[in-house]
Design an enzyme around this catalytic site. Structure first.
Site, PDB file in Angstrom:
ATOM      1  N   ARG A  16       0.948  -1.386   0.140  1.00  0.00           N
ATOM      2  CA  ARG A  16      -0.018  -0.464   0.236  1.00  0.00           C
ATOM      3  C   ARG A  16       1.168   1.023   0.264  1.00  0.00           C
ATOM      4  O   ARG A  16       2.620   1.065  -0.015  1.00  0.00           O
ATOM      5  CB  ARG A  16      -0.899   0.022   1.094  1.00  0.00           C
ATOM      6  CG  ARG A  16      -0.393  -0.099   2.323  1.00  0.00           C
ATOM      7  CD  ARG A  16      -1.589  -0.188   3.151  1.00  0.00           C
ATOM      8  NE  ARG A  16      -0.561   0.506   4.805  1.00  0.00           N
ATOM      9  CZ  ARG A  16      -0.270  -0.024   5.742  1.00  0.00           C
ATOM     10  NH1 ARG A  16      -0.861  -1.626   6.185  1.00  0.00           N
ATOM     11  NH2 ARG A  16       0.396   0.227   7.326  1.00  0.00           N
ATOM     12  N   THR A  39       2.421  -9.905   5.083  1.00  0.00           N
ATOM     13  CA  THR A  39       2.909 -11.184   4.123  1.00  0.00           C
ATOM     14  C   THR A  39       2.046 -11.433   2.920  1.00  0.00           C
ATOM     15  O   THR A  39       2.018 -10.243   2.360  1.00  0.00           O
ATOM     16  CB  THR A  39       1.319 -11.570   5.065  1.00  0.00           C
ATOM     17  OG1 THR A  39       0.350 -10.844   4.405  1.00  0.00           O
ATOM     18  CG2 THR A  39       1.269 -11.149   6.229  1.00  0.00           C
ATOM     19  N   VAL A  64      10.227  -7.279   7.153  1.00  0.00           N
ATOM     20  CA  VAL A  64      11.884  -7.059   6.798  1.00  0.00           C
ATOM     21  C   VAL A  64      13.089  -6.808   7.843  1.00  0.00           C
ATOM     22  O   VAL A  64      13.711  -6.582   7.384  1.00  0.00           O
ATOM     23  CB  VAL A  64      12.306  -6.025   5.659  1.00  0.00           C
ATOM     24  CG1 VAL A  64      10.608  -6.002   4.477  1.00  0.00           C
ATOM     25  CG2 VAL A  64      10.676  -4.285   6.962  1.00  0.00           C
ATOM     26  N   ASN A  90      11.687  -0.125   0.795  1.00  0.00           N
ATOM     27  CA  ASN A  90      10.719   1.464   1.033  1.00  0.00           C
ATOM     28  C   ASN A  90       9.714   0.887   2.463  1.00  0.00           C
ATOM     29  O   ASN A  90       9.015   2.091   2.785  1.00  0.00           O
ATOM     30  CB  ASN A  90       9.723   1.224  -0.307  1.00  0.00           C
ATOM     31  CG  ASN A  90       8.613   1.957   0.170  1.00  0.00           C
ATOM     32  OD1 ASN A  90       8.189   3.193   0.271  1.00  0.00           O
ATOM     33  ND2 ASN A  90       7.210   1.607   0.365  1.00  0.00           N
ATOM     34  N   TYR A 155      12.808   7.520  14.899  1.00  0.00           N
ATOM     35  CA  TYR A 155      12.272   7.341  13.693  1.00  0.00           C
ATOM     36  C   TYR A 155      13.311   8.365  12.768  1.00  0.00           C
ATOM     37  O   TYR A 155      13.858   7.807  11.860  1.00  0.00           O
ATOM     38  CB  TYR A 155      10.541   8.106  13.235  1.00  0.00           C
ATOM     39  CG  TYR A 155       9.873   8.236  11.637  1.00  0.00           C
ATOM     40  CD1 TYR A 155       9.299   6.803  10.761  1.00  0.00           C
ATOM     41  CD2 TYR A 155      10.485   9.284  10.600  1.00  0.00           C
ATOM     42  CE1 TYR A 155       9.502   7.499   9.576  1.00  0.00           C
ATOM     43  CE2 TYR A 155       9.586   9.527   9.253  1.00  0.00           C
ATOM     44  CZ  TYR A 155       9.660   8.696   9.168  1.00  0.00           C
ATOM     45  OH  TYR A 155       8.971   9.022   7.419  1.00  0.00           O
ATOM     46  N   ALA A 158      16.608   6.680  12.515  1.00  0.00           N
ATOM     47  CA  ALA A 158      16.880   5.596  11.367  1.00  0.00           C
ATOM     48  C   ALA A 158      16.851   6.176   9.795  1.00  0.00           C
ATOM     49  O   ALA A 158      16.707   5.585   9.031  1.00  0.00           O
ATOM     50  CB  ALA A 158      15.675   5.227  11.788  1.00  0.00           C
TER      51      ALA A 158
END
Ligand code: NAD
Length: 248
Positions: A16, A39, A64, A90, A155, A158
């Site tokens: 998505r 999944t 991931v 991504n 965030y 990262a």
């Protein structure tokens, strides 16, 4: 002829949002695409949309951040694709919390899903790319990697890590026909922004020259360009489709 005709791609988090738009754009440009999401069922909608438009796509599932699961998923992807020419790292999450109140678990989860994942997926596709002396690695970072953000220090750390990884890997493999670059989007209308408080979202929009959220289809063309032959001279850069974020 599409700009990615005959190329074989994997898009993580392709089920998505931004990843789905990139997967569909790659398929429209002629690439076979593996959609890797939590999944295989999470990737099914994107795969169906691509197939209905006459493209070729396949879904594989893995968290991931999980080394073993990523190994299995990339092997499955490679078996279906034949080889992997383009990897888009991504998949990502965003949570909110002040550093002073943050648990180690929350910190570690963010770094694992948004940064370690990039390392795990990348190192598995590199041997084939190095052998064929052609490859494209595109990492979705964030404008916040440049700018910082209160309540999202984990965030930002990262994503800044993703930018550092991108620049460093470009040095390692850039003379072997492989480009490594990052896209740093501004706030884009996806589930990530839809779950933010109205106040936080409005504050983000007010910081943009354009005065609105971006759409996923305003990010995908940057990935197509970097993945195509047109992107050959971009190495270790960040491209910033961000609506004119004047604080950067
Ligand atoms: P999204 O939530 O719509 O999509 C994220 C996708 O990643 C989902 O399909 C989800 O299932 C998948 N995913 C998440 N964790 C995973 C895991 N552990 N294993 C496998 N798949 C996983 O979000 P989006 O806005 O499309 O975000 C895509 C990327 O863009 C992320 O890396 C995000 O940080 C980055 N980004 C988003 C924005 C924004 O405003 N939306 C801005 C800058 C950067």
């Amino acid at each position: 002829m599409g700009r990615l005709e005959g190329k074989k791609s994997i898009v993580t988090g392709g089920g998505r949002g931004i990843g789905a738009a990139i997967a569909k754009a790659f398929a429209r440009e002629g690439s076979d695409v593996v959609v890797l999401d939590r999944t295989a069922a999470d990737g099914a909608e994107t795969v169906e949309a691509i197939q209905q438009s006459g493209g070729r796509a396949f879904a594989v599932g893995a968290d991931v951040s999980d080394e073993q699961a990523v190994g299995q998923a990339i092997a499955e992807a490679e078996a279906w694709l034949g080889q992997i020419d383009i990897l888009v790292n991504n998949a990502g999450i965003q949570t909110v919390g002040l550093i002073k109140d943050m648990s180690v678990q929350m910190w570690d989860e963010m770094i694992a899903v948004n940064l370690r994942s990039v390392f795990l997926c990348t190192r598995l596709v590199l041997p084939g790319m190095l052998e064929r002396r052609w490859g494209r690695i595109i990492n979705t970072a964030s404008q916040l990697a440049h700018k910082g953000a209160a309540e999202r220090g984990h965030y930002v750390a990262a994503k800044a890590g993703v930018v550092g990884f991108t620049k460093s890997l470009a040095w390692e493999v850039g003379r072997s026909g492989i480009t490594v670059n990052a896209i740093c989007p501004g706030p884009i209308d996806t589930d990530i922004t839809r779950t933010m408080s109205q106040d936080l979202l409005q504050a983000k929009i007010d910081e943009l020259i354009i005065g609105r959220l971006g759409t996923v289809d305003e990010i995908a063309p940057t990935a197509v360009m970097l993945a195509s032959d047109e992107g050959a001279y971009y190495l270790g850069v960040t491209l910033n489709p961000n609506g004119g974020d004047y604080l950067i």
